[in-house]
Design an enzyme around this catalytic site. Structure first.
Site, mmCIF file in Angstrom:
data_model
loop_
_atom_site.group_PDB
_atom_site.id
_atom_site.type_symbol
_atom_site.label_atom_id
_atom_site.label_comp_id
_atom_site.label_asym_id
_atom_site.label_seq_id
_atom_site.Cartn_x
_atom_site.Cartn_y
_atom_site.Cartn_z
ATOM 1 N N GLU A 252 0.818 -1.207 0.000
ATOM 2 C CA GLU A 252 0.000 0.000 0.000
ATOM 3 C C GLU A 252 0.856 1.264 0.000
ATOM 4 O O GLU A 252 0.402 2.323 -0.429
ATOM 5 C CB GLU A 252 -0.958 0.024 1.182
ATOM 6 C CG GLU A 252 -0.308 0.281 2.524
ATOM 7 C CD GLU A 252 -1.307 0.321 3.667
ATOM 8 O OE1 GLU A 252 -1.650 1.417 4.118
ATOM 9 O OE2 GLU A 252 -1.734 -0.765 4.093
ATOM 10 N N HIS A 302 -5.538 -2.833 -1.810
ATOM 11 C CA HIS A 302 -5.731 -2.028 -0.613
ATOM 12 C C HIS A 302 -6.777 -0.970 -0.936
ATOM 13 O O HIS A 302 -6.708 -0.315 -1.973
ATOM 14 C CB HIS A 302 -4.414 -1.352 -0.205
ATOM 15 C CG HIS A 302 -4.544 -0.492 1.002
ATOM 16 N ND1 HIS A 302 -4.789 0.864 0.934
ATOM 17 C CD2 HIS A 302 -4.477 -0.787 2.324
ATOM 18 C CE1 HIS A 302 -4.852 1.362 2.144
ATOM 19 N NE2 HIS A 302 -4.663 0.392 3.018
#
Length: 390
Positions: A252, A302
């Protein structure tokens, strides 16, 4: 068609209670939307990853740095615009906030393409591979309470998430190795041994502590251990991946195909978690997904932010083939915020858009609509009510 303006909207409201993760606690929820307008009256919407004051910094980059570079360009030339902006920012921002800002602009350009061609986003990025997408809930955020108090809260919250028909759930850790394992054991006992449970450290640990916790997670049948060490620590990721059996997830905080190429080539992760609103937008996400597929790494995006981010990710996962592909291929899941009611999800769109209702009524699955572009448009009165003017 020409781009005539790019507007940036940072939204914020105060939470009922302070929530946190391993790095910080926060009392306000924020979202950063990007609005790209054209001379044909078509408006595209995107979102930039980045909470709090980071969103305000990204707003400046969107409006004062990127906008002057792309005014007058044809918004359908997405690849050209991406490369132009990246190359001109390269000396000052190959990662981080400049790329987050570019991500929101790029997503809005894809929305414009969908509206111009009367086509849903999922069809623009490859077509439908999935009629429905399994959804997992993330909650169990940290609070400034004792471990025993958190255990009671987490056990109750995990039961609530499971009762809403989510296919899996994710919890936060980051209090310290022994305390974290107590929390995870409590949640595992609460949801049962056969329910998928994931643990997110938000890079709280050094390698030694991550190994200690990872071996404890192995005994608890955890589905993945997310961001165990700092995103820059490729060696730590690789060693951890080699020494524990729980899958290592991350990404992420990685940016562009260049950063993702290093993460993958260093054999750091078992599960890729690209953040489309941060890594460079849809244009770059498709290349990152291809890198992961070429290395037989499952992609589970994510997802953090408003209904815009969720809508975009639902399209991307609808168009994503099962990976790594075999007799029993793994199917990706949509990440969904189950903390206290998030009005940036529930109240922002003009269109009917409820992932929670779909999960409850469809046994843990959600399906994309055939609305054009990303499928939703933010309510402009709602934006005006919650916009931060700083």
């Amino acid at each position: 068609m020409k781009i005539t303006s790019i507007k940036s909207h940072v939204l914020r409201y105060e939470l009922e209670k302070e929530l946190g993760y391993s790095q910080q606690y926060y009392k306000h929820r924020t979202a950063h939307l990007v609005e790209v307008q054209t001379d044909e009256g078509i408006t595209g919407w995107g979102e930039c990853f980045g909470p709090g004051n980071i969103a305000l910094a990204n707003k400046f980059i969107v409006e004062k740095v990127i906008q002057p570079l792309v005014i007058g360009e044809d918004p359908l030339n997405k690849e050209y615009i991406w490369q132009k902006v990246y190359n001109l920012l390269r000396d000052s921002g190959q990662k981080g906030m400049p790329i987050q800002a570019l991500s929101g602009v790029d997503i809005a350009l894809w929305d414009i393409l969908g509206k111009k061609t009367n086509t849903p986003l999922y069809q623009l990025v490859g077509g439908k591979c999935n009629n429905e997408v399994p959804v997992y809930g993330y909650g169990m955020m940290l609070q400034k309470k004792s471990v025993d108090e958190l255990i009671a809260l987490f056990k109750e919250e995990s039961k609530q998430i499971k009762s809403k028909n989510f296919k899996a759930m994710k919890m936060k850790v980051g209090l310290g190795p022994n305390q974290d394992l107590k929390l995870v054991r409590a949640v595992r006992d609460s949801v049962g041994k056969d329910f998928k449970l994931m643990v997110d450290a938000n890079h709280a640990y050094n390698l030694k502590d991550a190994l200690y916790i990872g071996k404890g997670l192995d005994e608890l049948d955890i589905y993945w251990f997310e961001e165990p060490v700092a995103p820059e620590d490729y060696d730590g990721y690789r060693e951890l991946k080699q020494k524990i059996s729980t899958s290592i997830a991350g990404g992420e905080a990685e940016f562009t195909k260049y950063g993702w190429n290093k993460l993958i080539s260093n054999k750091c992760i078992d599960i890729a978690q690209p953040e489309v609103c941060g890594l460079g937008g849809i244009t770059e996400y498709l290349k990152v997904a291809a890198l992961a597929q070429a290395n037989f790494i499952p992609v589970i995006n994510h997802v953090w932010g408003s209904a815009v981010s969720i809508a975009v990710n639902l399209h991307l996962l609808t168009a994503q083939p099962d990976m790594p592909g075999g007799l029993f291929p793994s199917k990706s899941m949509l990440e969904f915020d189950t903390t206290e009611k998030n009005i940036f999800i529930t109240d922002l769109p003009n269109e009917e858009f409820s992932i929670l209702d779909q999960v409850k009524n469809n046994n843990g699955f959600a399906s994309v609509t055939d609305n054009v572009g990303i499928g939703i448009n933010p309510d402009e009165d709602f934006i005006k009510e919650f916009e931060v003017n700083e």
